[in-house]
Write a protein that holds these residues in place. Structure first.
Motif, short mmCIF file in Angstrom:
data_model
loop_
_atom_site.label_atom_id
_atom_site.label_comp_id
_atom_site.label_asym_id
_atom_site.label_seq_id
_atom_site.Cartn_x
_atom_site.Cartn_y
_atom_site.Cartn_z
N LEU A 246 41.27 -18.74 53.10
CA LEU A 246 40.30 -19.36 54.00
C LEU A 246 39.88 -18.42 55.14
CD1 LEU A 246 41.85 -22.93 54.26
CD2 LEU A 246 39.76 -22.27 53.06
N THR B 12 34.40 -31.53 51.42
CA THR B 12 34.74 -30.17 51.84
C THR B 12 33.50 -29.46 52.36
OG1 THR B 12 36.52 -30.00 50.20
CG2 THR B 12 35.65 -27.94 51.07
N TYR C 70 30.87 -24.05 52.84
CA TYR C 70 31.31 -22.66 52.90
C TYR C 70 32.79 -22.49 52.54
CZ TYR C 70 32.93 -24.12 57.56
OH TYR C 70 33.55 -24.77 58.60
N GLN C 71 33.52 -23.60 52.41
CA GLN C 71 34.93 -23.52 52.03
C GLN C 71 35.17 -23.87 50.55
OE1 GLN C 71 37.40 -25.93 54.55
NE2 GLN C 71 37.01 -24.70 56.38
N ALA D 194 36.66 -21.07 48.24
CA ALA D 194 38.05 -20.76 48.56
C ALA D 194 38.98 -21.88 48.13
CB ALA D 194 38.20 -20.49 50.05
N ARG D 195 38.59 -23.12 48.40
CA ARG D 195 39.48 -24.24 48.15
C ARG D 195 39.53 -24.65 46.68
NH1 ARG D 195 41.68 -26.38 52.57
NH2 ARG D 195 40.70 -26.07 54.61
N SER E 93 36.75 -16.94 51.57
CA SER E 93 35.67 -17.60 52.29
C SER E 93 35.57 -17.04 53.69
CB SER E 93 35.94 -19.11 52.37
OG SER E 93 35.10 -19.73 53.31
N GLY F 4 34.11 -18.67 56.07
CA GLY F 4 34.00 -19.79 56.98
C GLY F 4 32.57 -20.00 57.44
#
Length: 418
Positions: free
Chosen positions: A154, A201, A204-205, A208-209, A215, A217
């Protein structure tokens, strides 16, 4: 380096348990320790260390002995001060007959807390600060030990992440490896649960998630997943108009080539030049090798004096055979137009452009909203190409052909001279 909910912490606690106990599965091909080991298991803060790291290894506060380490192999636990139920460490029986030690620590204790003693294995659950990670590396030198890091990226292309994805040297790459895992790699997540998580979510995340992709952020300048703008590498059809854009400097000179599909109007970025501390002649030769007929646009700052002898770089490159004109440098307008093309699918990038991909992953604004001007040469070149290069694009010149009249005249001349 993986998505949320894929089992990162389970994997880390399992491997650490193997090393602590010396009990390995028959299929294990990784590092083995035949003697008792001293280890650390590290979390973000004291509470997450207790609730996640400690729970995975030794069991929760409510159910001690139910973690990855079998209860009958836990010889002793050591209570920590200050946080109810937290442990400072444990002694674990090793298959050799000896006793391994595991200490529970957190990043909030600071770099100094990782000084001193040698360790065989260190497991970091979630990404550590760079200074703490470097300190931990030095704890494994005398033991020839290992560090495992299980985390969701993240923090974007941080120094720790970059060390794995883009090692500074071939020597460094020999000692590091990484595995990425996303939701598509695990069967246990329910599709409805996935859909609900994605819906809640921040955009922009999501990469990554859900996929373990770094990411940047909310500070990312182009908050779009890399996979959505990459296309397979393929030869550009000869009829497509093309151009390139240059960003110049002594420390790094970069050029980026783009071509337009006449049918769809889509721009494809298909080649890059990325070299540091070279003379203009070396850059010019590398650029002309991609087609000396291709027109280019260049950083408008090149119209100023060069760092070599006071001459304008654009003039120097012109005398070296490059067909250049200054690009527009309207930064925010260029960023907006580039973003519009990316998000609409009208600007794509061939997947082999590794330097472009590296810069794209790190391209962001700071807390004050200013663009971070570090490793952004190809990002600038892309902006120049979008604002100015599209108008300079042209197809390859057709090979010169002799007319029938000229061929006939030549034949007559040859006959008359015979």
């Amino acid at each position: 380096m993986a998505a949320n909910r894929v089992g990162k912490s389970e994997a880390g606690s399992y491997e650490l348990t193997c090393h602590l106990t010396g009990v390995y599965p028959h299929w294990w091909t990784g590092r083995r320790f035949d003697e008792p080991v001293e280890c650390w298991a590290v979390g973000t803060n004291s509470q997450t260390t207790r609730d996640i790291v400690q729970a995975k290894l030794l069991g929760s506060v409510q159910a001690p002995g139910t973690g990855m380490i079998p209860a009958h192999l836990i010889k002793k636990t050591i209570n920590a001060r200050g946080l109810a139920g937290a442990l400072e460490g444990a002694q674990v029986r090793h298959i050799s007959g000896g006793v391994s030690l595991v200490g529970l620590k957190s990043y909030e204790q600071g770099r100094q807390s990782f000084e001193g003693t040698a360790k065989h294995v260190i497991w970091c659950d979630e990404e550590p600060p760079q200074d703490s990670y470097t300190e931990m590396l030095y704890r494994t030198i005398t033991t020839q030990g290992i560090i495992m890091v299980t985390f969701t990226p993240l923090q974007g292309m941080s120094a720790v992440v970059k060390g794995f994805l883009e090692p500074e040297s071939p020597e460094s790459a020999k000692f590091k490896t990484f595995i990425q895992a996303g939701w598509r790699d695990v069967p246990h997540l329910d599709p409805a649960e996935r859909e609900a998580l994605i819906a809640t979510t921040p955009p922009y995340q999501i990469a990554a998630r859900t996929e373990g992709e770094p990411s940047l952020g909310s500070g990312a300048i182009y908050p779009i997943a890399e996979r959505e703008i990459l296309v397979p590498t393929a030869a550009i059809p000869a009829s497509w108009p093309r151009c390139y854009a240059m960003d110049v400097g002594w420390n790094r000179t970069a050029a980026l080539w783009g071509a337009t599909d006449p049918g769809s109007g889509r721009i494809v970025l298909y080649d890059e030049h990325y070299r540091g501390q070279g003379e203009p002649a070396s850059h010019a030769e590398a650029i002309k090798a991609r087609g000396d007929w291709v027109r280019g646009v260049i950083d408008p700052a090149s119209a100023g004096s060069s760092q070599i002898d006071g001459r304008a770089l654009i003039d120097i490159y012109g005398r070296l055979g490059l067909r250049l004109e200054p690009a527009q440098n309207a930064v925010e307008a260029g960023l907006t137009e580039t973003w519009n093309l990316l998000v609409s699918g009208r600007l794509v990038v061939q997947e082999h452009l590794s330097n472009w991909r590296s810069e794209f992953r790190k391209y962001h604004r700071d807390e004050q909203g200013r663009i971070v001007k570090v490793s952004d040469h190809l990002m600038d070149a892309m902006r120049y190409l979008v604002l100015s290069g599209r108008h300079a694009m042209q197809p390859p010149p057709r090979p010169a052909q002799r007319s029938r009249l000229s061929r006939g005249t030549a034949a007559l001349t040859d006959w008359m001279g015979a």
